[in-house]
Structures are given as C-alpha cells and as structure tokens.
Design an enzyme around this catalytic site. Structure first.
Site, mmCIF file in Angstrom:
data_model
loop_
_atom_site.group_PDB
_atom_site.id
_atom_site.type_symbol
_atom_site.label_atom_id
_atom_site.label_comp_id
_atom_site.label_asym_id
_atom_site.label_seq_id
_atom_site.Cartn_x
_atom_site.Cartn_y
_atom_site.Cartn_z
ATOM 1 N N ARG A 48 39.290 7.696 7.019
ATOM 2 C CA ARG A 48 40.763 7.777 6.848
ATOM 3 C C ARG A 48 41.646 8.055 7.971
ATOM 4 N NH1 ARG A 48 41.342 11.340 8.995
ATOM 5 N NH2 ARG A 48 41.311 13.618 8.468
ATOM 6 N N HIS A 55 46.844 19.643 9.349
ATOM 7 C CA HIS A 55 46.443 20.996 9.260
ATOM 8 C C HIS A 55 47.424 21.839 8.081
ATOM 9 C CE1 HIS A 55 43.170 21.745 12.370
ATOM 10 N NE2 HIS A 55 43.680 20.746 12.868
ATOM 11 N N GLY A 160 32.880 12.686 14.598
ATOM 12 C CA GLY A 160 33.573 13.729 15.396
ATOM 13 C C GLY A 160 34.880 13.142 15.995
ATOM 14 N N GLY A 162 37.849 12.397 14.204
ATOM 15 C CA GLY A 162 38.981 12.723 13.118
ATOM 16 C C GLY A 162 39.473 11.514 12.264
ATOM 17 N N SER A 164 37.368 11.191 9.613
ATOM 18 C CA SER A 164 36.463 11.700 8.437
ATOM 19 C C SER A 164 35.395 11.191 7.944
ATOM 20 C CB SER A 164 37.472 11.448 7.299
ATOM 21 O OG SER A 164 38.511 12.354 7.145
ATOM 22 N N SER A 165 34.491 10.768 9.189
ATOM 23 C CA SER A 165 33.109 10.476 8.898
ATOM 24 C C SER A 165 32.405 11.072 8.109
ATOM 25 C CB SER A 165 32.442 10.153 10.315
ATOM 26 O OG SER A 165 32.340 11.529 10.920
ATOM 27 N N ASP A 210 41.137 14.316 2.923
ATOM 28 C CA ASP A 210 39.937 13.328 3.540
ATOM 29 C C ASP A 210 39.509 12.689 2.300
ATOM 30 O OD1 ASP A 210 40.779 14.514 5.735
ATOM 31 O OD2 ASP A 210 38.903 15.263 6.467
ATOM 32 N N ASN A 257 33.624 19.734 17.840
ATOM 33 C CA ASN A 257 32.800 20.443 17.006
ATOM 34 C C ASN A 257 33.633 21.411 16.380
ATOM 35 O OD1 ASN A 257 30.767 21.655 15.485
ATOM 36 N ND2 ASN A 257 29.374 21.376 17.073
ATOM 37 N N LYS A 258 34.012 20.984 15.062
ATOM 38 C CA LYS A 258 35.105 22.185 14.267
ATOM 39 C C LYS A 258 34.462 23.241 13.847
ATOM 40 C CE LYS A 258 36.130 18.738 11.915
ATOM 41 N NZ LYS A 258 36.215 18.262 10.531
HETATM 42 P P1 NG1 Z 1 38.818 15.642 10.045
HETATM 43 O O1 NG1 Z 1 38.647 16.555 11.065
HETATM 44 O O2 NG1 Z 1 39.737 14.323 10.468
HETATM 45 O O3 NG1 Z 1 37.820 15.341 9.154
HETATM 46 C C1 NG1 Z 1 39.960 18.004 9.010
HETATM 47 C C2 NG1 Z 1 39.926 18.312 7.474
HETATM 48 C C3 NG1 Z 1 41.183 17.935 6.410
HETATM 49 C C4 NG1 Z 1 42.464 18.409 7.446
HETATM 50 C C5 NG1 Z 1 42.513 17.870 8.942
HETATM 51 C C6 NG1 Z 1 43.775 18.253 9.415
HETATM 52 C C7 NG1 Z 1 37.505 18.083 7.290
HETATM 53 C C8 NG1 Z 1 36.361 17.604 6.389
HETATM 54 N N1 NG1 Z 1 38.756 17.760 6.863
HETATM 55 O O4 NG1 Z 1 39.983 16.671 9.124
HETATM 56 O O5 NG1 Z 1 41.177 18.428 5.463
HETATM 57 O O6 NG1 Z 1 42.913 19.756 7.372
HETATM 58 O O7 NG1 Z 1 41.482 18.358 9.237
HETATM 59 O O8 NG1 Z 1 44.787 17.877 8.921
HETATM 60 O O9 NG1 Z 1 37.509 19.158 7.884
HETATM 61 MG MG MG Z 2 35.317 15.605 9.146
#
Ligand code: NG1
Ligand code: MG
Length: 514
Positions: A48, A55, A160, A162, A164-165, A210, A257-258
């Site tokens: 997506r 956030h 990685g 953004g 939503s893989s 996501d 890397n979150k």
């Molecule tokens: P990404 O990193 O794009 O998967 C993450 C969070 C979301 C949302 C966004 C920021 C996960 C799975 N998802 O998205 O819920 O908070 O960051 O808007 O970590």
């Molecule tokens: Mg993710």
C-alpha cells in the site's frame, strides 16, 4: 466491510494481464519443481501507499492510503503431516521448515529479538489459529492441530521501503493458513481485525493502516481508514480529473529497520505519543480510557475527552470534516500553550515523569518496558504537533475532494500543497525523513510533481508524488538522471524499473483459485 474475501477465479482480472499470467505460471512451475506436487491455490496481498496522514494510525486518527499493484503471492498445497515448509522465489530468503504444535494449547515460538522471515510468517499463523479457535470457523477445532502445507512466496513489494511488504506478507500467510485449515470465507472486517496485530508478535507496535489498506483495497479507489468508533475502511474515488491523476512512487533505496533500537525508531514514536497523551490528560484533568497498543491513552482519546469533558461539546465521530477541522486547529493551540521554549526540543525522562505525575518506576514500567527504545530526549511537543497537524491535513484533503468544482488543476495544486506541508512536518516535527528523501521531494516538485512526501514509517523508504500522466515522463527522467544515476551509478535498468513505480489504486487481498 462485510463481504467475503474475494476469490479471483480468473487472474486476467489483474490490470497487467500478461505479466501476471506469466508470473503465476512460473511460480506454479517452481513450486512443482521444488515440492514435487502442484499448488492448490494462491493467496495474495498487495502493498500500500499512504497518501496522507503519517504516524497517526496508532494514535487512532484517520488516514488516506490505497492498495497498490505490487503484491506478495504464495502458491500453496496442503500436506499430510503437520509441518509447514516455506520457500521464496527470491534466494535471499532461505527455505524453512516449521514443525507445528501438536496440541491446541501449545505455543508457536516467535523470535522477537532478531526476527527472520519465518518469524513474520509465524505471525500470520498465530493470528489465523487464534481466529479459528475463537470463531470455530474452519476445521481446526475438530482436528485439534493445524494442518501442514507447502508455501512458495513471490513478492514484488520492495522490502523495507515503506510500502508495507511486511503487512502484505503477513496477510498472505494468514490467508494461506486459514484456507488450508478449511476456512472458505471470512469477512474483510474480521481478516483486518485479526491481521492488524500480526507484527506485534515480532515486537513492532504498529497501527492498523497497512493491513486495512491491503485487505480493503478496490480498483481505482483510495481508502479512508478510521479507527474510532471502530476499525473501518471506506473506499472512494478521488474526484475525476482531467488531465489524469496518477501517483508515482519512488524508492530512495535507503532502507529502514524500524525495530532496531536506534534513535530513528518507530516504537519510540509510539512511546512518545503515549506520553504526550498522558501529559495532556494530566494537565487538563481529563479522564481517558486506555486504548493504545501499549495500554496507555492515545492522542485521539485525549482529543475527544478535551472537547467533550472540558468544553462540554458533542462527541465527534471522526469523519465529520466540519467538526474535526476547527477542533484540530484548536488542539494545536492547546499544545502551543502547554510547552515553553525550553521544552520544545525534547524533555528528559525526569521532566516527563513529573509531567505525567508518575514515579520513576511506574513511568518506566508504563512506557519503556513494552518494546525496546533508545533515546536521549523525549520529543513530546514536536510529536504532538505532528500528530494533530497531520490529522488535520487528512481532513483538509477530504474537504478539497468534497468541494471539487471541476477544476482539476486547482484540485491537484491544493492536495499537492497539503502533501508538501505534511512532508515538512514529517521532517521537522517527526524526524522521519532523511536528506535523500528531502532531496527527492525537492527535485520532484521542480519537475512535475504537485506534491511529494515520504510514505509509511519513513527513515528512508519511498516517496509518493501526486502528478498527471502528462507530466510523468519529465518526472521520471528528472528522478532517473538527478537521483538514481547520481547516487547509484551502477543501477541496472531492472532495478530502476523497480525503484520507480506508477500505481493506480488496486484491489485488496484475495485467494486466487487455479
Ligand atoms: P510501514 O513502515 O510503511 O509498514 C508503518 C506502520 C503503519 C503506520 C506507518 C506510518 C507497520 C507494519 N506499519 O508503516 O501502521 O504507522 O508506519 O504512518 O509498521
Ligand atoms: Mg512494514
């Protein structure tokens, strides 16, 4: 959100027919080669892109994402024993055997500290199993233990980045486990509800944007995803525009890397906004239910309480634009008045402990014990500003769409300006952009983008640009020459075509019968 997960009988449904048919056929072939049996079906879930509102999902404010065409597909065949074997067409993910628990009460162990792709897979397995046990849907309860299967994954969502893989992967895994164990139908609402918590099992305190987008996506429609009074995803078309509007997504090729305990940390944002909410509640004597991922109040919770309890106003359902906009503007003033200059660049744990009116031990237990976080200061003021301002931008975007007068240029300019100011906030208030991402945004704006912003968690990853079919060639060549060829001189044509993706809103997760 009550319809069944669609079953796609005819893969020609996809927009890029040729490419998809070839892809499915080749995954099917690779599956038979590897496992010696033919797959019975495919599960699939798309990535997506979030257009605006970053956030803020974990603070329970509405967001505007859409599912995109890149996706994760998995070819599946049941086995007679209770082992799951997962493999991937991308050799960097090794083949893994997962022995399944024999008894209903046995846990499926997941490594939170350094999760591998198999741990993400197990997240899907855990939520699928929990759902089947609680709902009785499927035949797990009669059988007593999960059925084994072979799975071969093939993903086109950059990891990685953004897009939503991870959510797409977890959903494809969940759908596969449900189907193998006899679930032939599940509502999108239920599938969303069970998968939003998937990644909590690998230690990520994510919101629900996501999974909602990946599951509820519809062709050519963006989604208004709301979290209050309950999780919902409403697909709608942006007003028809001529010239034709498209979203271009460019990957900065800097991966984030979150879950690492770095200061650029997703979980730290979750902690900071929880503390921010409790400080507002303390300061204004609000009585707020605890409903965040980490069992604290949310910025949405205190927002609602501020207007109903303190000012005696009617509750806001979260979608009424005309009520929400002035309230969010007011809340931004409240935040301005709460913090003096010395507190705006971050506060210490001591100050935060005092402002939340807790003792140190309770403070640490409440906020700092759920997920690993590392920081020198807590950015409470900036995060509060970011959350309320970006939530305001979402409503302002909806207002622009609602008030569409037929002037497409004006529409693109107004939405673009909101995306640009959202990007500024992401950079200055949420510290979730990077120099490379800022550079891409600036470059794009000079070359045909109406608005550009980091999408998803940030700290690298992808930028979404609002543009038109007409302006695409200029934008693509500017990005190619002045970003990719400049910083990645050895980039191949294939890598480049994966780094720049044009996507219209696409269809959500489904089972593909073959
Ligand atoms: P990404 O990193 O794009 O998967 C993450 C969070 C979301 C949302 C966004 C920021 C996960 C799975 N998802 O998205 O819920 O908070 O960051 O808007 O970590
Ligand atoms: Mg993710």
């Amino acid at each position: 959100m009550t319809s069944n997960v669609p079953t796609v009988h005819d893969i020609a449904f996809y927009s890029n027919v040729e490419k998809q048919e070839t892809r499915y056929a080749s995954v099917k072939h690779a599956f038979s080669e590897k496992f010696g049996v033919s797959p019975e079906f495919f599960s699939r879930a798309p990535g997506r892109v979030n257009l605006i509102g970053e956030h803020i999902d974990y603070c329970h404010f509405s967001v505007l994402p859409m599912a995109i065409e890149v996706d994760v597909i998995a070819a599946i065949a049941a086995r007679k024993d209770n082992i799951i074997t997962i493999a991937n067409t991308d050799g960097k993910f090794g083949t893994v055997e997962i022995p399944l628990p024999q008894h209903l009460g046995d846990e499926i162990p997941i490594n939170k500290d350094s999760p591998t792709w198999a741990d993400y897979f197990k997240c899907g397995l855990v939520v699928a199993r929990k759902y089947m046990l609680e709902s009785g849907n499927g035949n797990l309860c009669e059988r007593g233990s999960l059925k084994g299967f072979f799975a071969l994954f093939d993903g086109t969502v950059p990891t990685g980045g953004g897009l939503s893989s991870s959510a797409a992967f977890c959903i494809a895994a969940t759908l596969a486990a449900l189907r193998v164990n006899g679930v032939t139908a599940i509502s999108k609402a239920d599938l969303t509800k069970i998968t939003v918590v998937c990644e909590h099992y690998v230690g990520l305190s994510n919101g629900g944007m996501d999974q909602s987008a990946s599951i509820n996506g519809e062709d050519l429609k963006v989604l208004l995803v709301s979290f209050k009074p309950e999780l919902s995803a409403v697909p709608f078309k942006l007003p028809a525009t001529d010239p034709e509007t498209v979203f271009l997504i460019s990957n900065s090729l800097v991966t984030a890397n979150k879950t690492e305990t770095a200061p650029q940390n997703y979980n730290l944002r979750v902690v900071e906004v929880a503390i921010a909410a409790d400080i507002i509640a303390q300061k204004h004597g609000l009585n707020v239910a605890k409903d965040s991922n980490i069992g604290t109040t949310t910025l949405r919770g205190v927002f609602d309480a501020y207007f109903t309890q303190k000012l005696g106003m009617d509750p806001w359902d979260g979608t009424d634009i005309d009520i929400g906009i002035p309230r969010l503007e007011k809340m931004l003033n409240v935040i301005e008045e709460m913090y003096d200059e010395s507190e705006r660049d971050g506060i210490s744990v001591e100050t935060a402990t005092r402002l939340t009116n807790l003792d140190r031990e309770t403070f640490e237990k409440t906020y700092l014990s759920h997920f690993p976080v590392k920081f020198s200061k807590l950015n409470i003021y900036r995060r509060s500003r970011h959350v309320y301002s970006d939530s305001l931008r979402v409503l302002q975007t909806l207002r622009v769409a609602r008030n569409f007068s037929g002037d497409s240029e004006a529409f693109l300019r107004e939405v673009g300006a909101l995306m640009d100011s959202s990007q500024q906030l992401t950079r200055d208030m949420n510290h979730a952009s990077t120099a490379q991402c800022d550079e891409i945004c600036a470059l794009a704006r000079k070359n045909g983008s109406f608005g550009s912003r980091v999408t998803g968690a940030g700290f690298g990853g992808c930028i979404v640009h609002l543009t038109t079919v007409e302006k695409l060639p200029q934008l693509v060549s500017a990005l190619t020459e002045n970003y990719y060829e400049k910083y990645f001189p050895r980039i191949s044509a294939e890598e480049l075509s994966e780094a720049i993706v044009v996507s219209k809103p696409a269809m959500g997760a489904c089972i593909v019968q073959i």
